[in-house]
Design a protein around this motif. Structure first.
Motif, PDB file in Angstrom:
ATOM      1  N   HIS A 542     -46.636 -25.553  -1.549  1.00 27.36           N
ATOM      2  CA  HIS A 542     -46.806 -26.933  -1.083  1.00 27.36           C
ATOM      3  C   HIS A 542     -46.160 -27.196   0.277  1.00 27.36           C
ATOM      4  CE1 HIS A 542     -48.515 -27.931  -4.926  1.00 27.36           C
ATOM      5  NE2 HIS A 542     -47.436 -27.521  -5.553  1.00 27.36           N
ATOM      6  N   GLY A 543     -45.449 -26.223   0.818  1.00 27.98           N
ATOM      7  CA  GLY A 543     -44.881 -26.386   2.142  1.00 27.98           C
ATOM      8  C   GLY A 543     -43.484 -26.951   2.184  1.00 27.98           C
ATOM      9  N   MET A 544     -42.973 -27.448   1.054  1.00 27.49           N
ATOM     10  CA  MET A 544     -41.603 -27.974   1.000  1.00 27.49           C
ATOM     11  C   MET A 544     -41.180 -28.111  -0.449  1.00 27.49           C
ATOM     12  SD  MET A 544     -42.016 -32.015   1.945  1.00 27.49           S
ATOM     13  CE  MET A 544     -42.867 -31.681   3.474  1.00 27.49           C
ATOM     14  N   ALA A 545     -39.897 -28.306  -0.644  1.00 26.93           N
ATOM     15  CA  ALA A 545     -39.382 -28.493  -2.002  1.00 26.93           C
ATOM     16  C   ALA A 545     -38.031 -29.194  -1.929  1.00 26.93           C
ATOM     17  CB  ALA A 545     -39.234 -27.156  -2.722  1.00 26.93           C
ATOM     18  N   ILE A 561     -31.070 -38.941   2.359  1.00 26.30           N
ATOM     19  CA  ILE A 561     -31.937 -37.763   2.246  1.00 26.30           C
ATOM     20  C   ILE A 561     -31.660 -36.858   3.438  1.00 26.30           C
ATOM     21  CG2 ILE A 561     -34.310 -36.901   2.121  1.00 26.30           C
ATOM     22  CD1 ILE A 561     -35.120 -39.709   1.118  1.00 26.30           C
ATOM     23  N   LEU A 562     -31.395 -35.593   3.155  1.00 24.01           N
ATOM     24  CA  LEU A 562     -31.255 -34.571   4.197  1.00 24.01           C
ATOM     25  C   LEU A 562     -32.438 -33.628   4.088  1.00 24.01           C
ATOM     26  CD1 LEU A 562     -27.448 -33.648   3.866  1.00 24.01           C
ATOM     27  CD2 LEU A 562     -28.512 -35.322   5.417  1.00 24.01           C
ATOM     28  N   ALA A 563     -33.056 -33.325   5.209  1.00 19.05           N
ATOM     29  CA  ALA A 563     -34.207 -32.425   5.211  1.00 19.05           C
ATOM     30  C   ALA A 563     -34.041 -31.412   6.335  1.00 19.05           C
ATOM     31  CB  ALA A 563     -35.508 -33.206   5.391  1.00 19.05           C
ATOM     32  N   SER A 564     -34.239 -30.142   6.005  1.00 20.13           N
ATOM     33  CA  SER A 564     -34.100 -29.075   7.002  1.00 20.13           C
ATOM     34  C   SER A 564     -35.427 -28.364   7.190  1.00 20.13           C
ATOM     35  CB  SER A 564     -33.021 -28.072   6.571  1.00 20.13           C
ATOM     36  OG  SER A 564     -33.319 -27.517   5.291  1.00 20.13           O
ATOM     37  N   ALA A 565     -35.656 -27.896   8.435  1.00 21.07           N
ATOM     38  CA  ALA A 565     -36.830 -27.083   8.754  1.00 21.07           C
ATOM     39  C   ALA A 565     -36.351 -25.947   9.647  1.00 21.07           C
ATOM     40  CB  ALA A 565     -37.897 -27.911   9.451  1.00 21.07           C
ATOM     41  N   HIS A 593     -36.046 -28.995   1.681  1.00 22.92           N
ATOM     42  CA  HIS A 593     -36.291 -27.992   2.722  1.00 22.92           C
ATOM     43  C   HIS A 593     -37.780 -27.930   3.009  1.00 22.92           C
ATOM     44  CE1 HIS A 593     -35.806 -24.738   5.457  1.00 22.92           C
ATOM     45  NE2 HIS A 593     -36.801 -24.107   4.867  1.00 22.92           N
ATOM     46  N   ILE A 594     -38.108 -27.960   4.298  1.00 19.50           N
ATOM     47  CA  ILE A 594     -39.502 -27.918   4.750  1.00 19.50           C
ATOM     48  C   ILE A 594     -39.805 -26.500   5.196  1.00 19.50           C
ATOM     49  CG2 ILE A 594     -41.174 -28.874   6.381  1.00 19.50           C
ATOM     50  CD1 ILE A 594     -39.018 -31.260   6.598  1.00 19.50           C
ATOM     51  N   HIS A 595     -40.643 -25.829   4.454  1.00 19.10           N
ATOM     52  CA  HIS A 595     -40.976 -24.430   4.738  1.00 19.10           C
ATOM     53  C   HIS A 595     -42.162 -24.322   5.688  1.00 19.10           C
ATOM     54  CE1 HIS A 595     -41.106 -20.116   3.819  1.00 19.10           C
ATOM     55  NE2 HIS A 595     -42.421 -20.234   3.771  1.00 19.10           N
ATOM     56  N   ASP A 596     -43.048 -25.298   5.670  1.00 14.51           N
ATOM     57  CA  ASP A 596     -44.218 -25.320   6.552  1.00 14.51           C
ATOM     58  C   ASP A 596     -44.299 -26.712   7.160  1.00 14.51           C
ATOM     59  OD1 ASP A 596     -46.731 -25.430   7.749  1.00 14.51           O
ATOM     60  OD2 ASP A 596     -47.684 -24.197   6.225  1.00 14.51           O
TER      61      ASP A 596
END
Length: 694
Positions: A542-545, A561-565, A593-596
């Protein structure tokens, strides 16, 4: 095989090109030509067609005699030769097999001529015209792409038609010597470069045309090529020159001089007196023959000079004396089947890579891929610098990995390799990858046209971008390739930002198994921090989790909310998350975490774009959101588009410092040092508590 047949095919191609440019009726001049038969607004390019047509005609018997199991491909550097490509595909019947309204018939011939340039095929060389694996006009890359097509294909001969203006580009200039970098890298096929030395660029003389014959010979000889010359006027001599050039052409990587054919037919040959070999013939030399009587008379005489009724039957088919010079139909190459189990294979790789460094896991992934079938790694002299050790037991680089200090060559070789159905990877410094931006964008357009034409998918274009700017000098900081490709909006683009080396190994495995994508894997060679892998399946799918080990349970709106890419963002934000959890135990924190990166895009714009419910699940509705990326913050804002979280979103990423600074200072300037992050997070948390509930 008679020279007369070849000459007749050349005349037929010239005539069909001219008819496409100018006629809307009466395609075989079966009745006297009138101005009503002529297009009101002629469009297209004539100048390059005559030399291209002579080459296509003279190569026909060569193609017809190629034994089964061997292949001769023609690759056009000049996209303006679209009328030639369409005419040739019509005469061979390939066009009609793809477009039933363009079969060899009176109606098909009329549609070919009157419909040019038709939307389905366009007016230039694209994959919409059957048999073309390269979109012409990708200026300078044709020779190198041709080289890529014959790597690991010893039974393939690619004839690359190069404009003399194209020979002024740096990419072509580098390509002449490039075969030396391929020595010892396997058994390859052969490329025969053909320089269409017609003397003119669009608006004036080409540089090559200013050289004398002796200077041209010295130039090509110095580059390691033996020139063979022809003016193209005498078909027998042209065929002899081609035979000599083919016989003297060496497979790529074989030491010794290889041939180059130099065709000196003037630009726009056949045009009315005073127009050929001038800038006027670049496009349509007669601008308005439907309205200007003198131009109409010239056009009428010009068309009639080819005697089309002696070349084509009233039924729109080539007459029998042309057939011996036309290549026989061959089956189109089949497409690839998408491999199954991409996610399972990728997570398995990550499990094996867990706890290991980039320098250990990435080479393992590439060696494993090379063991599965044709595969190539191209790198601009940076494998060792990027900690990608692909040497054998004797310290020699493995044959399937090639280094040459030219980003453009690496891309073009990979393009030729993948466009012929094999898998490849370009590995380079993140900061230098933007050099190839135009080439990447042109290949994306080519792939888009392929999909529109319903052609089978091919291996993906995959870049591994490492040696990121966070650990590099000021001149080696530039994450702009991802920015530009994301801005282009091509749905096949994916930008993978794995959080650690294990995820980088999974991302590479995944990217190399998928088809018909353009994937950037952005992973720093310095990354060492390892994160739990329990959500990797979801990240790939899904590109993130949401990372549960750092997040409060339950669907309630969090306080922050913390989000990393990317790996550096994941390192600094997970450090912040742990500190917040220890210092403020009552805090409801969510970590994503954003993988895509493309998963952030507006719904329905990209394959992984989150729907409304999933978007809210990850990013909430009111909580402050801090998102850190290894690239430009503007990428994130642009991807969010109309569903941008607004002022509650703070994006941190690379900002050009404008001068050389230390790595520590760069993080401070970008707000990614521990002190700045702590101040930002606590300020946002405290401010949100002061806002009264609605």
């Amino acid at each position: 095989m008679s020279d007369a047949s070849v000459s007749a095919v050349a005349d037929a191609l010239d005539y069909l090109c001219l008819a496409q440019l100018y006629l809307r009726e009466n395609p075989l001049l079966a009745r006297p030509l009138t101005s009503a038969h002529v297009k009101w607004r002629p469009a297209g390019h004539w100048g390059v067609c005559p030399p291209v047509n002579r080459m296509l005609a003279a190569l026909g018997p060569v193609q017809a005699s190629v034994p089964d199991g061997y292949e001769l491909r023609v690759l056009h550097g000049a996209g303006h030769a679209g009328p030639s490509a369409l005419a040739h595909a019509y005469l061979t019947g390939r066009l009609g097999r793809v477009y039933p309204d363009l079969i060899q018939s009176p109606a098909g011939l009329l549609e070919l001529v009157s419909g040019f340039p038709r939307p389905e095929t366009g007016g230039e060389i694209t994959p919409m015209i059957p048999g073309h694996l390269h979109t012409g006009g990708q200026l300078g890359a044709a020779l190198a792409i041709g080289q890529g097509t014959v790597l690991d294909a010893p039974r393939r001969l690619t004839v690359a038609l190069l404009g003399d203006g194209e020979c002024e580009t740096g990419t072509t200039a580098a390509s002449w010597l490039a075969s030396r970098a391929l020595r010892g890298t396997g058994d390859h096929g052969t490329v025969l470069p053909v320089v269409l030395l017609n003397g003119m660029r669009m608006g004036g003389p080409s540089v090559l045309s200013t050289l004398s014959r002796d200077e041209l010979t010295a130039y090509f000889t110095g580059l390691g090529h033996q020139p063979v010359y022809s003016d193209g006027l005498d078909i027998a001599q042209l065929r002899q020159a081609i035979a000599e050039a083919v016989a003297d052409a060496r497979p790529l990587g074989v030491p010794g001089p290889s041939s180059v054919l130099v065709l000196t037919l003037e630009k726009g040959y056949g045009a009315p007196a005073g127009l050929a070999a001038t800038p006027a013939v670049h496009k349509t030399p007669l601008h308005d023959p439907a309205s200007v009587p003198s131009e109409f008379d010239l056009l009428s005489e010009w068309l009639a000079s080819y005697r089309p009724a002696q070349l084509l039957t009233p039924g729109g088919r080539p007459r029998p004396h042309l057939l011996p010079a036309l290549p026989r139909p061959r089956p189109e190459p089949g497409g690839l089947s998408a491999p199954r189990g991409c996610i399972a294979a990728s997570t398995q790789v990550a499990d094996h890579a867990s706890g290991r460094a980039f320098a250990q896991v990435v080479p393992d992934v590439l060696r494993a891929r090379a063991a599965q079938g044709p595969f190539r790694v191209f790198s601009p002299d940076e494998l060792a610098s990027n900690r990608i050790d692909l040497t054998d037991g004797q310290g020699r680089t493995v044959p399937w990995a090639v280094e040459v200090l030219s980003e453009e060559l690496c891309h073009a070789w990979a393009q030729g390799y993948t466009e012929t159905g094999r898998h490849a990877l370009v590995a380079t410094y993140e900061a230098f990858a933007p050099i190839t931006l135009s080439l990447v964008q042109q290949q994306l357009k080519h792939r888009s046209a392929r999909r529109h034409a319903g052609l089978a998918p091919l291996p993906s274009l995959v870049y591994l971008l490492t040696s990121l700017g966070w650990h590099n000098t000021f001149t080696h900081q530039n994450p702009s390739l991802a920015t530009a490709l994301l801005a282009g909006g091509d749905p096949s683009v994916h930008v993978l930002t794995p959080a650690d080396p294990a995820r980088a190994a999974a991302a590479l495995t995944f990217a190399l198994r998928k088809l018909d994508r353009c994937t950037l894997v952005i992973a720093d060679k310095h990354a060492t921090v390892q994160h739990p892998l329990e959500t990797l399946d979801e990240e790939l799918r899904h590109g993130m989790a949401i990372w549960p080990h750092l997040s409060a349970p339950g669907p309630e709106e969090p306080d922050l909310i913390l989000a990393s890419a990317g790996d550096l963002p994941a390192e600094v934000l997970t450090t912040l998350a742990r500190r917040l959890r220890d210092d403020r135990r009552e805090l409801r924190l969510r970590y994503v975490h954003i993988h895509d990166l493309t998963a952030l895009a507006e719904e329905d714009t990209r394959s992984l774009a989150l729907g409304p419910a999933a978007f809210t699940h990850h990013f909430g509705t009111t909580a402050p959101l801090v998102l850190a990326t290894s690239g430009h913050p503007a990428d994130i804002h642009a991807l969010f588009g109309r569903r941008h979280p607004g002022p509650r979103l703070t994006v941190l990423g690379y900002r050009d410092p404008g001068r050389p600074v230390s790595q520590t200072h760069l993080r401070q300037l970008c707000g990614l040092d521990d002190t700045s992050l702590w101040h930002l997070a606590t300020t946002l948390i405290d401010a949100s508590k002061e806002i009264p509930a609605p």
